[in-house]
Design a protein around this motif. Sequence first.
Motif, PDB file in Angstrom:
ATOM      1  N   GLY A   1      32.201  40.765   0.923  1.00 47.34           N
ATOM      2  CA  GLY A   1      32.463  39.848  -0.177  1.00 47.34           C
ATOM      3  C   GLY A   1      31.717  38.541  -0.090  1.00 47.34           C
ATOM      4  N   TYR A   2      30.669  38.495   0.718  1.00 42.38           N
ATOM      5  CA  TYR A   2      29.978  37.225   0.969  1.00 42.38           C
ATOM      6  C   TYR A   2      29.321  36.709  -0.309  1.00 42.38           C
ATOM      7  CZ  TYR A   2      28.001  33.818   4.226  1.00 42.38           C
ATOM      8  OH  TYR A   2      27.706  32.664   4.921  1.00 42.38           O
ATOM      9  N   PRO A   3      29.405  35.412  -0.573  1.00 41.18           N
ATOM     10  CA  PRO A   3      28.884  34.883  -1.836  1.00 41.18           C
ATOM     11  C   PRO A   3      27.361  34.788  -1.903  1.00 41.18           C
ATOM     12  CG  PRO A   3      29.761  33.107  -0.482  1.00 41.18           C
ATOM     13  CD  PRO A   3      30.111  34.392   0.215  1.00 41.18           C
ATOM     14  N   LYS A   4      26.694  35.000  -0.779  1.00 41.05           N
ATOM     15  CA  LYS A   4      25.231  34.985  -0.754  1.00 41.05           C
ATOM     16  C   LYS A   4      24.740  36.353  -0.313  1.00 41.05           C
ATOM     17  CE  LYS A   4      25.325  30.082   0.433  1.00 41.05           C
ATOM     18  NZ  LYS A   4      24.960  29.028   1.407  1.00 41.05           N
ATOM     19  N   PRO A   5      23.554  36.776  -0.736  1.00 40.67           N
ATOM     20  CA  PRO A   5      23.071  38.106  -0.348  1.00 40.67           C
ATOM     21  C   PRO A   5      22.988  38.253   1.175  1.00 40.67           C
ATOM     22  CG  PRO A   5      21.736  37.211  -2.133  1.00 40.67           C
ATOM     23  CD  PRO A   5      22.623  36.091  -1.662  1.00 40.67           C
ATOM     24  N   VAL A   6      23.545  39.337   1.684  1.00 40.19           N
ATOM     25  CA  VAL A   6      23.436  39.684   3.098  1.00 40.19           C
ATOM     26  C   VAL A   6      22.539  40.915   3.204  1.00 40.19           C
ATOM     27  CG1 VAL A   6      24.640  40.392   5.194  1.00 40.19           C
ATOM     28  CG2 VAL A   6      25.714  38.760   3.633  1.00 40.19           C
ATOM     29  N   VAL A   7      21.474  40.800   4.004  1.00 37.83           N
ATOM     30  CA  VAL A   7      20.535  41.889   4.231  1.00 37.83           C
ATOM     31  C   VAL A   7      20.748  42.419   5.643  1.00 37.83           C
ATOM     32  CG1 VAL A   7      18.100  42.577   4.258  1.00 37.83           C
ATOM     33  CG2 VAL A   7      18.854  40.702   2.760  1.00 37.83           C
ATOM     34  N   THR A   8      20.967  43.715   5.785  1.00 31.64           N
ATOM     35  CA  THR A   8      21.096  44.296   7.122  1.00 31.64           C
ATOM     36  C   THR A   8      19.939  45.252   7.371  1.00 31.64           C
ATOM     37  OG1 THR A   8      22.623  45.983   6.251  1.00 31.64           O
ATOM     38  CG2 THR A   8      23.594  44.042   7.283  1.00 31.64           C
ATOM     39  N   LEU A   9      19.367  45.145   8.555  1.00 27.62           N
ATOM     40  CA  LEU A   9      18.244  45.967   8.979  1.00 27.62           C
ATOM     41  C   LEU A   9      18.705  46.814  10.167  1.00 27.62           C
ATOM     42  CD1 LEU A   9      15.642  43.059   8.939  1.00 27.62           C
ATOM     43  CD2 LEU A   9      15.741  44.899   7.268  1.00 27.62           C
ATOM     44  N   ALA A  10      19.032  48.067   9.913  1.00 29.40           N
ATOM     45  CA  ALA A  10      19.611  48.936  10.936  1.00 29.40           C
ATOM     46  C   ALA A  10      18.558  49.895  11.470  1.00 29.40           C
ATOM     47  CB  ALA A  10      20.791  49.715  10.367  1.00 29.40           C
ATOM     48  N   HIS A  11      18.337  49.830  12.781  1.00 32.01           N
ATOM     49  CA  HIS A  11      17.398  50.752  13.422  1.00 32.01           C
ATOM     50  C   HIS A  11      18.104  51.435  14.579  1.00 32.01           C
ATOM     51  CE1 HIS A  11      17.283  47.519  16.356  1.00 32.01           C
ATOM     52  NE2 HIS A  11      16.646  48.323  17.188  1.00 32.01           N
ATOM     53  N   GLY A  12      17.506  52.496  15.081  1.00 27.60           N
ATOM     54  CA  GLY A  12      18.059  53.175  16.249  1.00 27.60           C
ATOM     55  C   GLY A  12      19.464  53.687  15.988  1.00 27.60           C
ATOM     56  N   LEU A  13      20.378  53.392  16.923  1.00 28.99           N
ATOM     57  CA  LEU A  13      21.767  53.809  16.793  1.00 28.99           C
ATOM     58  C   LEU A  13      22.549  52.827  15.943  1.00 28.99           C
ATOM     59  CD1 LEU A  13      22.530  54.827  20.490  1.00 28.99           C
ATOM     60  CD2 LEU A  13      21.843  56.324  18.610  1.00 28.99           C
ATOM     61  N   CYS A  14      23.270  53.339  14.986  1.00 27.19           N
ATOM     62  CA  CYS A  14      24.164  52.522  14.155  1.00 27.19           C
ATOM     63  C   CYS A  14      25.452  53.318  14.001  1.00 27.19           C
ATOM     64  CB  CYS A  14      23.529  52.222  12.805  1.00 27.19           C
ATOM     65  SG  CYS A  14      24.534  51.153  11.757  1.00 27.19           S
TER      66      CYS A  14
ATOM     67  N   LEU B   1      30.101  29.021   8.472  1.00 26.40           N
ATOM     68  CA  LEU B   1      29.303  27.800   8.422  1.00 26.40           C
ATOM     69  C   LEU B   1      28.284  27.849   7.285  1.00 26.40           C
ATOM     70  CD1 LEU B   1      28.582  25.093   9.878  1.00 26.40           C
ATOM     71  CD2 LEU B   1      26.933  26.419  11.224  1.00 26.40           C
ATOM     72  N   TRP B   2      27.648  29.000   7.114  1.00 24.98           N
ATOM     73  CA  TRP B   2      26.586  29.122   6.114  1.00 24.98           C
ATOM     74  C   TRP B   2      27.105  29.369   4.700  1.00 24.98           C
ATOM     75  CZ3 TRP B   2      23.425  32.969   9.572  1.00 24.98           C
ATOM     76  CH2 TRP B   2      22.752  32.235  10.555  1.00 24.98           C
ATOM     77  N   LYS B   3      28.364  29.741   4.584  1.00 20.71           N
ATOM     78  CA  LYS B   3      28.926  30.127   3.290  1.00 20.71           C
ATOM     79  C   LYS B   3      28.729  29.049   2.226  1.00 20.71           C
ATOM     80  CE  LYS B   3      33.269  31.885   1.342  1.00 20.71           C
ATOM     81  NZ  LYS B   3      34.687  32.226   1.651  1.00 20.71           N
ATOM     82  N   ASP B   4      28.961  27.807   2.574  1.00 24.78           N
ATOM     83  CA  ASP B   4      28.864  26.704   1.613  1.00 24.78           C
ATOM     84  C   ASP B   4      27.692  25.775   1.902  1.00 24.78           C
ATOM     85  OD1 ASP B   4      31.255  27.476   0.210  1.00 24.78           O
ATOM     86  OD2 ASP B   4      32.398  26.695   1.912  1.00 24.78           O
ATOM     87  N   ASP B   5      26.757  26.237   2.748  1.00 20.39           N
ATOM     88  CA  ASP B   5      25.591  25.425   3.105  1.00 20.39           C
ATOM     89  C   ASP B   5      24.504  25.638   2.047  1.00 20.39           C
ATOM     90  OD1 ASP B   5      23.315  24.277   4.166  1.00 20.39           O
ATOM     91  OD2 ASP B   5      23.755  24.911   6.216  1.00 20.39           O
ATOM     92  N   PRO B   6      24.167  24.618   1.275  1.00 18.76           N
ATOM     93  CA  PRO B   6      23.171  24.809   0.211  1.00 18.76           C
ATOM     94  C   PRO B   6      21.780  25.118   0.728  1.00 18.76           C
ATOM     95  CG  PRO B   6      23.723  22.483   0.462  1.00 18.76           C
ATOM     96  CD  PRO B   6      24.684  23.247   1.313  1.00 18.76           C
ATOM     97  N   SER B   7      21.512  24.872   2.005  1.00 12.28           N
ATOM     98  CA  SER B   7      20.182  25.166   2.554  1.00 12.28           C
ATOM     99  C   SER B   7      20.015  26.630   2.930  1.00 12.28           C
ATOM    100  CB  SER B   7      19.917  24.291   3.778  1.00 12.28           C
ATOM    101  OG  SER B   7      20.749  24.668   4.860  1.00 12.28           O
ATOM    102  N   VAL B   8      21.125  27.402   2.869  1.00 15.95           N
ATOM    103  CA  VAL B   8      21.079  28.825   3.206  1.00 15.95           C
ATOM    104  C   VAL B   8      21.209  29.634   1.920  1.00 15.95           C
ATOM    105  CG1 VAL B   8      22.198  30.714   4.448  1.00 15.95           C
ATOM    106  CG2 VAL B   8      22.075  28.434   5.481  1.00 15.95           C
TER     107      VAL B   8
END
Length: 314
Positions: free
Chosen positions: A68-81, A11-18
């Motif tokens: 391969g996402y066209p927008k930056p994806v930030v992951t915040l991993a805490h605890g168990l991963c 849904l967010w891939k082509d959403d200009p607001s994201v």
Amino acid sequence: MLQALTDMLLLWKDDPSVSMVVLRGAGERGFCAGGDIKDFHRAVSNDAHGEFADLLSLEFDLDAMIAGYPKPVVTLAHGLCMGGGIGLASHAAIRIATPDSSFAMPEARIGYTPDVGGTHLMALAPGFIGEYLALTASTFSGVDAVELGFADMLVDGEKFDDVLDALPDFEGMDAADIAAGLEVLFGSFAASPLMAAQPWIDHAFSAPTLGEILERLDAMSHSAAAEAAEQMRANCPTSMECALQSIRAARAEEHLRSALDRELRLAKYLMHRGDLAEGIRAQVIDKDRNPAWVPASIGEVDVAAVAAVVAEPN
């Protein structure tokens, strides 16, 4: 969860607001680890292998989409991963871990093999540390994760909200610039104990076969090598063979998608064996920690059968 994440990313891939996407674990225990293992046991115990394979296919496609996402994806991993958590966290463009996060691909303990692109990441880790992690099922810290390529930076968990507050300031920048800016503002550094152990790990785990790896470990005089050998001897022999061959195939290719496809083939191979159900029973359900692997020794593993699954299908 996998379907919801897939739907939102589409849904967010082509959403200009994201402009960017942030993925963060809910609750205090961790980012993601093992919530599906009992479901896997029910699937393989009740002849629902197709459902298991469909779920894995959905998961692997999601991991590839994040990579391969066209927008930056930030992951915040805490605890168990661990396991599937690594698939979600470690293929993103900007990967943040805490110093005390616990990462692992411990599938050999339950008669399975590293998946979610884990063999791709292990293949790219320095030296032969990837083989060490897969064959011993060892846990490693967020500090190690940065040095091994599973994360990009360390940020104390209490600063995660500050990271989120700062992200609008980076809108419109590419992922590399965002990562650099976040590291300057919030990053910390610590030396990786695992990297310090690389010389002996490389010596042992560069050996061509499981048997020769154990021989090299047994010939070493220090306790860390003895512990690694003990861990290997407790893990599923067929799973370790799958992991060893899969990581080395991934190192030769360096493509995430081909690693995911190979991992899915191996998953389908292993789910029809008794080791997976037995491993989950011993480690997760009954918790007697005494699985009866078939075969019980690495010398009896059908290496050729595993190699045929690892190879590209005709």
